[in-house]
Structures are given as structure tokens and as C-alpha cells.
Write a protein that holds these residues in place. Structure first.
Motif, PDB file in Angstrom:
ATOM      1  N   UNK A 261       4.792   0.831  -4.959  1.00 28.88           N
ATOM      2  CA  UNK A 261       5.970  -0.128  -5.072  1.00 28.88           C
ATOM      3  C   UNK A 261       6.125  -1.115  -6.178  1.00 28.88           C
ATOM      4  N   UNK A 262       5.340  -0.991  -7.286  1.00 27.75           N
ATOM      5  CA  UNK A 262       5.585  -1.619  -8.478  1.00 27.75           C
ATOM      6  C   UNK A 262       5.017  -3.116  -8.033  1.00 27.75           C
TER       7      UNK A 262
ATOM      8  N   UNK B 289       6.560   4.806  -1.084  1.00 30.66           N
ATOM      9  CA  UNK B 289       7.177   4.221  -2.390  1.00 30.66           C
ATOM     10  C   UNK B 289       8.140   3.011  -2.041  1.00 30.66           C
ATOM     11  N   UNK B 290       8.152   2.091  -3.034  1.00 28.74           N
ATOM     12  CA  UNK B 290       9.122   1.015  -3.209  1.00 28.74           C
ATOM     13  C   UNK B 290      10.587   1.769  -3.265  1.00 28.74           C
ATOM     14  N   UNK B 291      11.365   0.945  -4.186  1.00 30.85           N
ATOM     15  CA  UNK B 291      12.563   1.557  -4.393  1.00 30.85           C
ATOM     16  C   UNK B 291      12.396   2.471  -5.661  1.00 30.85           C
TER      17      UNK B 291
ATOM     18  N   UNK C 265      11.679  -8.953  -2.424  1.00 30.01           N
ATOM     19  CA  UNK C 265      10.911  -7.622  -2.314  1.00 30.01           C
ATOM     20  C   UNK C 265      11.471  -6.473  -3.453  1.00 30.01           C
ATOM     21  N   UNK C 266      12.088  -7.015  -4.370  1.00 28.15           N
ATOM     22  CA  UNK C 266      12.409  -6.225  -5.474  1.00 28.15           C
ATOM     23  C   UNK C 266      11.194  -6.549  -6.571  1.00 28.15           C
ATOM     24  N   UNK C 267      10.668  -5.333  -7.096  1.00 34.06           N
ATOM     25  CA  UNK C 267       9.638  -4.955  -8.151  1.00 34.06           C
ATOM     26  C   UNK C 267      10.177  -5.625  -9.444  1.00 34.06           C
ATOM     27  N   UNK C 268       9.464  -6.531 -10.231  1.00 35.15           N
ATOM     28  CA  UNK C 268       9.542  -6.637 -11.523  1.00 35.15           C
ATOM     29  C   UNK C 268       9.626  -5.657 -12.586  1.00 35.15           C
TER      30      UNK C 268
END
Ligand code: NAD
Length: 248
Positions: free
Chosen positions: A243-244, A183-185, A208-211
């Protein structure tokens, strides 16, 4: 159609977050779940949220305690009449810059995230049936994406990932599948409790943040359910990155 009718699942980390969501999802699809967590309260809370047609049997166990794991897996097989699927979700997280990384933190992260996962695999494999047995191990996108101030956590999850890939190769002859999910966040107590010491350079996180924002734990649970189900019968030894699109 319930994909997990009469399927016996051993699940760790069921007292919170992703593990709790996996319990809810798998039980809703009919699974008989023997659920481990070190936290009694969390397990009791999950038990109150799970509804049939499946079953949820809570069992307090620390996955780093070898003897406790041996006994818990034997208890699971006895209670359920076998084990078809192992889902390793239990894990811990630490954030710290390299300058203040301690040996104790390194040992702790590897002990829960890698050793706990490996012990559960070893013991559950005494029971998993050749031909249909499945292991799903929750790693992290941090295993393969540089993540500042999480060196030890990332390394422990990288270890979970490589452990899973090698185990998949080792078990292919028995036709037992092993699927690491990264998983991502995800919005869980693990991430809401994250604290960064003052003065850290957090610019990298923007990359590295998913939109798509954070995932809900139920979105990871849905992928766990897929990987553990017969729908994924040809899936083994390959990481599922959820991870989106944050690495893109
Ligand atoms: P969480 O803290 O909400 O839940 C983790 C659960 O594991 C807790 O119930 C805890 O009691 C249990 N646990 C911890 N150590 C244990 C031990 N020694 N023995 C038994 N149980 C133990 O965390 P979460 O966000 O649901 O994370 C679940 C898994 O997903 C972890 O392995 C985590 O590393 C991984 N993950 C989480 C995220 C995220 O953003 N939340 C991202 C990638 C991977």
C-alpha cells in the motif's frame, strides 16, 4: 531464469488492470496461463499484450456462476495438463455512504469478491499438487484499514483475507501455500471509475493516501509473481500489504 517455466497458472480477472498486468508478467516469466474474465473484449485485449515465452488461453467465465466455474477449472486443467498455481484477481468495487447501502450491493460485492474466490479455490484444489501448489488471492488494504464509504467492499475484502488465512491453515498439511495480497490504491479502471456522491466528507482519505501516489498495476503484478513463485516457498498464511505505506 524464468521462474514460471512450464508452470500452469489459472488466473481470474485477466481482462483488465491488475489481472492483465499479472498475465503479462507471468507469461514473460514463462507461465502457461488459463485466463478467466467475464469480459470477452478485455481478455482479447490482454491476449494482444501478452508475449512469450509463456502462453495465454482466454476463457470467458463469470466467477459467480458455480457451474461455469466448475467447467472452466476442468477446462483449464485439461488444456494445460494440470494446474500448479491459482491467482484470484477478479473483483468489483462500489462506493456508497451507509445511508444508501442496499442489500443488492452487499450481495453483489460478496458474491464476486468472496464467493467467486472461494469457488475457484475449491475447484482448483482438485488439481493443485501437494508440496508445490500455490493460491494467491487479491484482497485489499481496505480489509484492515478503515475506508469511508466503502463498508461493503471493505467487508467483502476482509472476508477474502480471513478466508485465505484459514485456507492456508487447512492446506498446510498438504504443503499448499495460500497468500493473500492487499494492494492500496492502484491506477486501474476500477479506481479511475470511482465516483463519490456530492457532499461526502472525504477528509479521511488524506490519512490513508500514500505519499508514493498510486501503484501501477505492474507493481502489484510483481508481488503476485513473487508470492506465486518458488522464491516464496516459506510464505503462507500471511498477508502481503502493498500500500505504499499509506497506513503509516
Ligand atoms: P479492474 O476493474 O481493472 O479489473 C477487474 C477485472 O475483474 C475486470 O476485467 C472484470 O471484468 C473482472 N471481473 C469482475 N467481476 C467478474 C466476474 N463476476 N467474473 C469474472 N471476472 C470478473 O480492477 P483492478 O483494479 O485490476 O482490481 C483487481 C482486483 O484488485 C480486484 O479484486 C480489486 O478489488 C483488487 N484491488 C484493487 C485496488 C485498486 O486500487 N485498483 C486496490 C485493492 C484491491
Amino acid at each position: 531464469m524464468n521462474r514460471f517455466d512450464r508452470v500452469k497458472v489459472l488466473l481470474t480477472g485477466a481482462g483488465s488492470g491488475i489481472g492483465r498486468a499479472a498475465a503479462i508478467r507471468l507469461a514473460a516469466e514463462g507461465a502457461q496461463i488459463f485466463a478467466l474474465d467475464r469480459g470477452e473484449e478485455g481478455l482479447a485485449e490482454t491476449a494482444g499484450l501478452v508475449s512469450g515465452p509463456g502462453r495465454f488461453v482466454p476463457h470467458v467465465t463469470d466467477v459467480t456462476d458455480e457451474q461455469a466455474v466448475v467447467e472452466a477449472v476442468a477446462a483449464a486443467a485439461g488444456e494445460l495438463g494440470g494446474i500448479d498455481v491459482l491467482v484470484n484477481v477478479a473483483g468489483i468495487h462500489r462506493t456508497t455512504p451507509i445511508e444508501t447501502l442496499t442489500v443488492a450491493d452487499l450481495h453483489l460485492l460478496f458474491s464476486v469478491n468472496l464467493v467467486g474466490t472461494a469457488l475457484l479455490c475449491r475447484e482448483a484444489l482438485r488439481h493443485l499438487p501437494d508440496g508445490t501448489g500455490v493460491i494467491v488471492n487479491v484482497a485489499s488494504s481496505a480489509a484492515t484499514q478503515g475506508t469511508p464509504y466503502m463498508t461493503a467492499y471493505s467487508a467483502s475484502k476482509g472476508a477474502v483475507l480471513s478466508f485465505s488465512l484459514s485456507l492456508a491453515a487447512e492446506l498446510a498439511g498438504r504443503r499448499i501455500r495460500v497468500v493473500p495480497i492487499s494492494p492500496g490504491t492502484v491506477a486501474t479502471p476500477l479506481t479511475s471509475g470511482l465516483e463519490f456522491p456530492e457532499g461526502l466528507d472525504l477528509r479521511y482519505f488524506g490519512r490513508i493516501r500514500s505519499l508514493f501516489g498510486s501503484a501501477g498495476p505492474e507493481q502489484i503484478a510483481a508481488v503476485i509473481a513473487f508470492a506465486a513463485s518458488a522464491d516464496a516457498g516459506y510464505l503462507t498464511g500471511a498477508e502481503i500489504l502493498v500500500d505504499g505505506g499509506s497506513g503509516t
